[in-house]
Design a protein around this motif. Structure first.
Motif, PDB file in Angstrom:
ATOM      1  N   TYR A  35      14.634  -0.841 -12.551  1.00 54.22           N
ATOM      2  CA  TYR A  35      15.520   0.243 -13.018  1.00 54.22           C
ATOM      3  C   TYR A  35      16.942  -0.003 -12.540  1.00 54.22           C
ATOM      4  CZ  TYR A  35      17.823   4.805 -12.571  1.00 54.22           C
ATOM      5  OH  TYR A  35      18.731   5.836 -12.571  1.00 54.22           O
ATOM      6  N   ALA A  36      17.096  -0.297 -11.258  1.00 52.31           N
ATOM      7  CA  ALA A  36      18.422  -0.591 -10.712  1.00 52.31           C
ATOM      8  C   ALA A  36      19.023  -1.814 -11.382  1.00 52.31           C
ATOM      9  CB  ALA A  36      18.328  -0.803  -9.202  1.00 52.31           C
ATOM     10  N   LEU A  37      18.197  -2.842 -11.597  1.00 52.52           N
ATOM     11  CA  LEU A  37      18.683  -4.076 -12.211  1.00 52.52           C
ATOM     12  C   LEU A  37      19.167  -3.827 -13.642  1.00 52.52           C
ATOM     13  CD1 LEU A  37      19.093  -7.127 -12.144  1.00 52.52           C
ATOM     14  CD2 LEU A  37      16.662  -7.405 -12.718  1.00 52.52           C
ATOM     15  N   THR A  38      18.473  -2.968 -14.365  1.00 50.69           N
ATOM     16  CA  THR A  38      18.895  -2.638 -15.722  1.00 50.69           C
ATOM     17  C   THR A  38      20.304  -2.059 -15.735  1.00 50.69           C
ATOM     18  OG1 THR A  38      16.617  -2.219 -16.431  1.00 50.69           O
ATOM     19  CG2 THR A  38      18.373  -1.221 -17.745  1.00 50.69           C
ATOM     20  N   LEU A  39      20.569  -1.131 -14.827  1.00 50.93           N
ATOM     21  CA  LEU A  39      21.896  -0.524 -14.758  1.00 50.93           C
ATOM     22  C   LEU A  39      22.953  -1.515 -14.293  1.00 50.93           C
ATOM     23  CD1 LEU A  39      20.916   2.960 -13.313  1.00 50.93           C
ATOM     24  CD2 LEU A  39      21.359   2.334 -15.691  1.00 50.93           C
ATOM     25  N   GLU A  40      22.550  -2.422 -13.392  1.00 56.31           N
ATOM     26  CA  GLU A  40      23.499  -3.443 -12.936  1.00 56.31           C
ATOM     27  C   GLU A  40      23.857  -4.393 -14.074  1.00 56.31           C
ATOM     28  OE1 GLU A  40      25.095  -3.396 -10.240  1.00 56.31           O
ATOM     29  OE2 GLU A  40      23.967  -1.895  -9.122  1.00 56.31           O
ATOM     30  N   TYR A  41      22.866  -4.741 -14.899  1.00 55.12           N
ATOM     31  CA  TYR A  41      23.152  -5.573 -16.062  1.00 55.12           C
ATOM     32  C   TYR A  41      24.162  -4.882 -16.985  1.00 55.12           C
ATOM     33  CZ  TYR A  41      19.935  -9.587 -15.947  1.00 55.12           C
ATOM     34  OH  TYR A  41      19.313 -10.780 -15.659  1.00 55.12           O
ATOM     35  N   LEU A  42      23.976  -3.574 -17.181  1.00 54.37           N
ATOM     36  CA  LEU A  42      24.882  -2.827 -18.046  1.00 54.37           C
ATOM     37  C   LEU A  42      26.314  -2.910 -17.530  1.00 54.37           C
ATOM     38  CD1 LEU A  42      24.297   0.599 -19.693  1.00 54.37           C
ATOM     39  CD2 LEU A  42      26.321   0.289 -18.267  1.00 54.37           C
ATOM     40  N   GLU A  43      26.505  -2.657 -16.257  1.00 56.04           N
ATOM     41  CA  GLU A  43      27.851  -2.689 -15.691  1.00 56.04           C
ATOM     42  C   GLU A  43      28.417  -4.096 -15.645  1.00 56.04           C
ATOM     43  OE1 GLU A  43      28.020   1.179 -12.832  1.00 56.04           O
ATOM     44  OE2 GLU A  43      27.201  -0.651 -11.969  1.00 56.04           O
ATOM     45  N   ASP A  44      27.567  -5.060 -15.316  1.00 56.10           N
ATOM     46  CA  ASP A  44      28.013  -6.451 -15.276  1.00 56.10           C
ATOM     47  C   ASP A  44      28.526  -6.873 -16.644  1.00 56.10           C
ATOM     48  OD1 ASP A  44      28.261  -9.197 -14.360  1.00 56.10           O
ATOM     49  OD2 ASP A  44      26.396  -9.601 -15.436  1.00 56.10           O
ATOM     50  N   SER A  45      27.778  -6.528 -17.687  1.00 59.34           N
ATOM     51  CA  SER A  45      28.189  -6.880 -19.043  1.00 59.34           C
ATOM     52  C   SER A  45      29.479  -6.164 -19.424  1.00 59.34           C
ATOM     53  CB  SER A  45      27.073  -6.510 -20.034  1.00 59.34           C
ATOM     54  OG  SER A  45      27.461  -6.820 -21.366  1.00 59.34           O
ATOM     55  N   TYR A  46      29.600  -4.904 -19.070  1.00 62.69           N
ATOM     56  CA  TYR A  46      30.778  -4.126 -19.450  1.00 62.69           C
ATOM     57  C   TYR A  46      32.051  -4.712 -18.849  1.00 62.69           C
ATOM     58  CZ  TYR A  46      33.881  -0.156 -20.228  1.00 62.69           C
ATOM     59  OH  TYR A  46      34.924   0.639 -20.621  1.00 62.69           O
ATOM     60  N   TYR A  47      32.032  -4.961 -17.561  1.00 64.30           N
ATOM     61  CA  TYR A  47      33.242  -5.473 -16.917  1.00 64.30           C
ATOM     62  C   TYR A  47      33.543  -6.908 -17.334  1.00 64.30           C
ATOM     63  CZ  TYR A  47      33.259  -1.259 -14.098  1.00 64.30           C
ATOM     64  OH  TYR A  47      33.313   0.049 -13.701  1.00 64.30           O
ATOM     65  N   ARG A  48      32.515  -7.697 -17.527  1.00 63.46           N
ATOM     66  CA  ARG A  48      32.749  -9.083 -17.928  1.00 63.46           C
ATOM     67  C   ARG A  48      33.361  -9.137 -19.332  1.00 63.46           C
ATOM     68  NH1 ARG A  48      28.847 -11.485 -19.894  1.00 63.46           N
ATOM     69  NH2 ARG A  48      27.307 -10.354 -18.613  1.00 63.46           N
ATOM     70  N   GLN A  49      32.811  -8.347 -20.239  1.00 63.98           N
ATOM     71  CA  GLN A  49      33.361  -8.326 -21.597  1.00 63.98           C
ATOM     72  C   GLN A  49      34.777  -7.761 -21.610  1.00 63.98           C
ATOM     73  OE1 GLN A  49      30.842  -7.295 -25.034  1.00 63.98           O
ATOM     74  NE2 GLN A  49      29.185  -6.872 -23.562  1.00 63.98           N
ATOM     75  N   GLY A  50      35.023  -6.767 -20.775  1.00 59.49           N
ATOM     76  CA  GLY A  50      36.364  -6.200 -20.706  1.00 59.49           C
ATOM     77  C   GLY A  50      37.382  -7.206 -20.209  1.00 59.49           C
ATOM     78  N   LEU A  51      37.000  -7.979 -19.197  1.00 65.33           N
ATOM     79  CA  LEU A  51      37.915  -8.985 -18.646  1.00 65.33           C
ATOM     80  C   LEU A  51      38.119 -10.143 -19.622  1.00 65.33           C
ATOM     81  CD1 LEU A  51      36.640  -9.023 -14.959  1.00 65.33           C
ATOM     82  CD2 LEU A  51      38.910  -8.292 -15.723  1.00 65.33           C
ATOM     83  N   ASN A  52      37.123 -10.391 -20.460  1.00 61.57           N
ATOM     84  CA  ASN A  52      37.238 -11.480 -21.434  1.00 61.57           C
ATOM     85  C   ASN A  52      38.003 -11.074 -22.693  1.00 61.57           C
ATOM     86  OD1 ASN A  52      35.864 -13.346 -19.864  1.00 61.57           O
ATOM     87  ND2 ASN A  52      33.870 -12.868 -20.750  1.00 61.57           N
TER      88      ASN A  52
END
Length: 264
Positions: free
Chosen positions: A61-78
């Motif tokens: 469950y925690a990992l799912t939310l971390e994936y969401l945030e990781d993807s969001y910030y990475r895509q934003g920076l890209n």
């Protein structure tokens, strides 16, 4: 964000403190407070006597939310010319934290004999079905970032009663404070960009500033059965801003929960 229910682990078969710290160092995470919950996983299960019996489910469950945030910030920076200047420096560090969380949680789940969930960028829809356009509009990017960070702060508070009285409470509160600092930074960027008066903390329901579900219940001005406004000459905003209301796992990840619209 945020490790959320990560703190309710009950197991003997875990990585050691040194191993957890080494894993964090290997992915470039330097914020010592963030390592604490991972470090305590190596302790005896007597510490977690009142915790859940399914650590892999909680970690996923925690990992799912971390994936969401990781993807969001990475895509934003890209995204081209979206995040620049001082904000880019901060968000690059936040993005590194999220990537480190994904790596460490995945490895910990494997060490427990479980199968970590895995997501790609295609698994997320940060437009929420066309409602938002965060990677083409910087104010919208900041708005959703604030929503995710504020959700993390409230989610940590929601888990605190489950770990009161054991060794996990201190590191959980350390992570909670880190999440709050992230949230305050995002609010600072929003204030500078929009010339708006946005407090560094949650005040009331904050309707109009983010999806309604993020701030559901934040209009509460009563604590322990006592109206805070009755204690002095306090406005509603001052009373509601004095406390963050907790979020449950269902509030965050259940059907209709805060995170639900952002999964493709």
């Amino acid at each position: 964000m945020r490790l959320l229910d990560f703190f309710s682990v009950n197991t003997d078969d875990t990585v050691s403190r040194r191993e957890a710290l080494d894993q964090l160092k290997s992915v470039g995470l330097s914020l010592a407070a963030v390592t604490m919950p991972l470090a305590v996983l190596g302790r005896s299960n007597r510490t977690f006597a009142q915790s859940t019996s399914d650590p892999v489910d909680i970690l996923n469950y925690a990992l799912t939310l971390e994936y969401l945030e990781d993807s969001y910030y990475r895509q934003g920076l890209n995204a081209s010319n979206l995040v620049t200047g001082d904000a880019r420096t901060i968000y690059e560090q936040v993005s590194q934290h999220e990537s480190a969380h994904v790596a460490v949680l995945s490895q910990t789940i494997e060490d427990l004999g479980g199968d970590p969930v895995s997501f790609s960028d295609d698994d997320f829809d940060f437009t929420a079905g066309g409602t938002f356009d965060p990677f083409n509009d910087y104010p919208t990017f900041l708005l959703l970032s604030q929503a995710f960070e504020d959700t993390g702060v409230r989610a940590y508070k929601g888990q605190a009663p489950k770990i009161a009285g054991n060794d996990l409470l201190t590191p959980a509160l350390q992570i909670h404070s880190v999440e709050a600092r992230h949230a305050a930074e995002v609010r600072r960027f929003r204030t500078a960009k929009q010339s708006a008066s946005i407090k560094p903390w949650i005040t009331g329901s904050e309707s109009g500033s983010a999806p309604d579900a993020v701030y559901a219940g934040e209009g509460n001005a009563t604590q322990a059965g006592i109206s805070l406004q009755s204690l002095g000459d306090y406005s509603s905003a001052e009373a509601t801003g004095a406390y963050d209301e907790p979020l449950s796992k269902a509030d965050v990840a259940g059907d209709g929960g805060i995170a639900a619209p952002f999964f493709a």
